[in-house]
Design a protein around this motif. Sequence first.
Motif, PDB file in Angstrom:
ATOM      1  N   VAL A  81      16.038   7.568  -4.168  1.00 11.57           N
ATOM      2  CA  VAL A  81      14.559   7.432  -4.662  1.00 11.57           C
ATOM      3  C   VAL A  81      13.900   8.802  -4.884  1.00 11.57           C
ATOM      4  N   LEU A  82      13.534   9.134  -6.261  1.00 12.33           N
ATOM      5  CA  LEU A  82      12.848  10.299  -6.561  1.00 12.33           C
ATOM      6  C   LEU A  82      11.543  10.274  -7.275  1.00 12.33           C
ATOM      7  N   ILE A  83      10.667  10.905  -6.965  1.00 10.79           N
ATOM      8  CA  ILE A  83       9.317  10.902  -7.098  1.00 10.79           C
ATOM      9  C   ILE A  83       9.245  12.281  -7.987  1.00 10.79           C
ATOM     10  N   SER A  84       8.947  12.372  -9.267  1.00  7.14           N
ATOM     11  CA  SER A  84       8.870  13.964  -9.841  1.00  7.14           C
ATOM     12  C   SER A  84       7.634  13.884 -10.431  1.00  7.14           C
ATOM     13  N   THR A 119       5.607   4.305 -12.808  1.00  5.29           N
ATOM     14  CA  THR A 119       4.460   5.114 -12.759  1.00  5.29           C
ATOM     15  C   THR A 119       3.406   4.512 -11.804  1.00  5.29           C
ATOM     16  N   ALA A 120       2.344   5.535 -11.395  1.00  2.74           N
ATOM     17  CA  ALA A 120       1.010   4.686 -10.736  1.00  2.74           C
ATOM     18  C   ALA A 120       0.356   3.743 -11.441  1.00  2.74           C
ATOM     19  N   ASN A 121      -0.402   2.893 -10.838  1.00  2.00           N
ATOM     20  CA  ASN A 121      -1.333   1.952 -11.605  1.00  2.00           C
ATOM     21  C   ASN A 121      -2.660   2.673 -11.567  1.00  2.00           C
ATOM     22  N   ALA A 180      -1.449  11.384  -8.588  1.00  2.00           N
ATOM     23  CA  ALA A 180      -0.638  10.397  -8.979  1.00  2.00           C
ATOM     24  C   ALA A 180      -0.422  10.233 -10.773  1.00  2.00           C
ATOM     25  N   ARG A 181      -1.155  10.781 -11.396  1.00  2.00           N
ATOM     26  CA  ARG A 181      -1.212  10.548 -12.840  1.00  2.00           C
ATOM     27  C   ARG A 181       0.353  10.951 -13.303  1.00  2.00           C
ATOM     28  N   SER A 182       0.872  11.997 -12.966  1.00  2.00           N
ATOM     29  CA  SER A 182       1.781  12.606 -13.800  1.00  2.00           C
ATOM     30  C   SER A 182       3.299  12.086 -12.881  1.00  2.00           C
TER      31      SER A 182
END
Length: 305
Positions: A230-233, A276-278, A288-290
């Motif tokens: 699980v990757l968040i970039s 993506t974030a809501n 969280a936007r990017s």
Amino acid sequence: MTYHDPVLLKESVDQLVKNPDGIYVDVTFGGGGHSREILSRLSDKGRLISFDQDLDAKQNIIEDPRFQLVLSNFRYVKNQLKFLGITQIDGLLGDLGVSSHQFDTGERGFSTRFEGDLDMRMNQQQSKTAASFLMEADESDIARVFANYGELRSAKKWANKIVHERKENEIKTTTDLKNLFAGFIPDHRKNKIYAQLFQALRIEINDEMKALEELLLSTPDIIKPDGRLVLISYHSLEDRLAKRFIRSGMFEGEPEKDMYGNWYAPFKPLQSKAMTANEDEIAKNPRARSAKLRIGIRNHAEEEK
Ligand SMILES: C[S@@+](CC[C@H](N)C(=O)[O-])C[C@H]1O[C@@H](n2cnc3c(N)ncnc32)[C@H](O)[C@@H]1O
């Protein structure tokens, strides 16, 4: 001030933890937001090993017998786990990049908003800093960093300015660097270009792309079949690596296909598009936007061929 507000917390941990008795790894502990959420999903038998290369992360250590913090670069995850007697895990989470704590600590030099030494080291024990790089690197190397990691069109021009300036004056602080360019950038573009310059330097100083590649390449060896990567970039360079690796196990080019059109791939993507974030989360936490969340499910060995 909080250390860091975790991004895509529920979404990422929902996809990571499928076995409450399992062993999980969070390679980017930071303020421990994701780690705490992972622990809340584990039984007494579950285990969580978290990593961070920033000594400051130690202040967020979690007192829990199921938890262990390893202060190390995540590129060494496989060997560090082996050292702990762990060879197979149920899932690994990486919430990449810099924490709010690192950005907001002005003297660490990550942020264009504060006056501070051009340091930018996530690992305070390493010797290369952004200032030492700008003072010592070849002009072509500086240009490469600005072009590749900052995606700056005038990379050569900026590198040339630095090399001229450093003959006369030391480039030591965030303000020195900004002042050097201030006269050449229209006001309305300054913030964007400064952000690109700082991002480029930060990626270089921390060898972020290479460390991520090494981490990803080690994951097929440690994640069990059906386990999750699980990757968040937060920027396109990281996301490109995450996306390509999860799709094909490679960073460049196309995998070789067999006569049936199948290719070797250690993971299969849960979804082809990143999550993506809501709007709610973005309103509360602009960082969280990017963010882009990608999930890979470890294939069984027979599916790899
Ligand atoms: C975005 S923050 C993670 C925040 C965390 N998920 C939370 O909820 O607080 C990224 C963290 O990863 C760490 N980090 C980045 N690259 C690393 C690497 N190569 N090895 C180890 N830690 C790294 C940074 O020092 C930072 O603390």
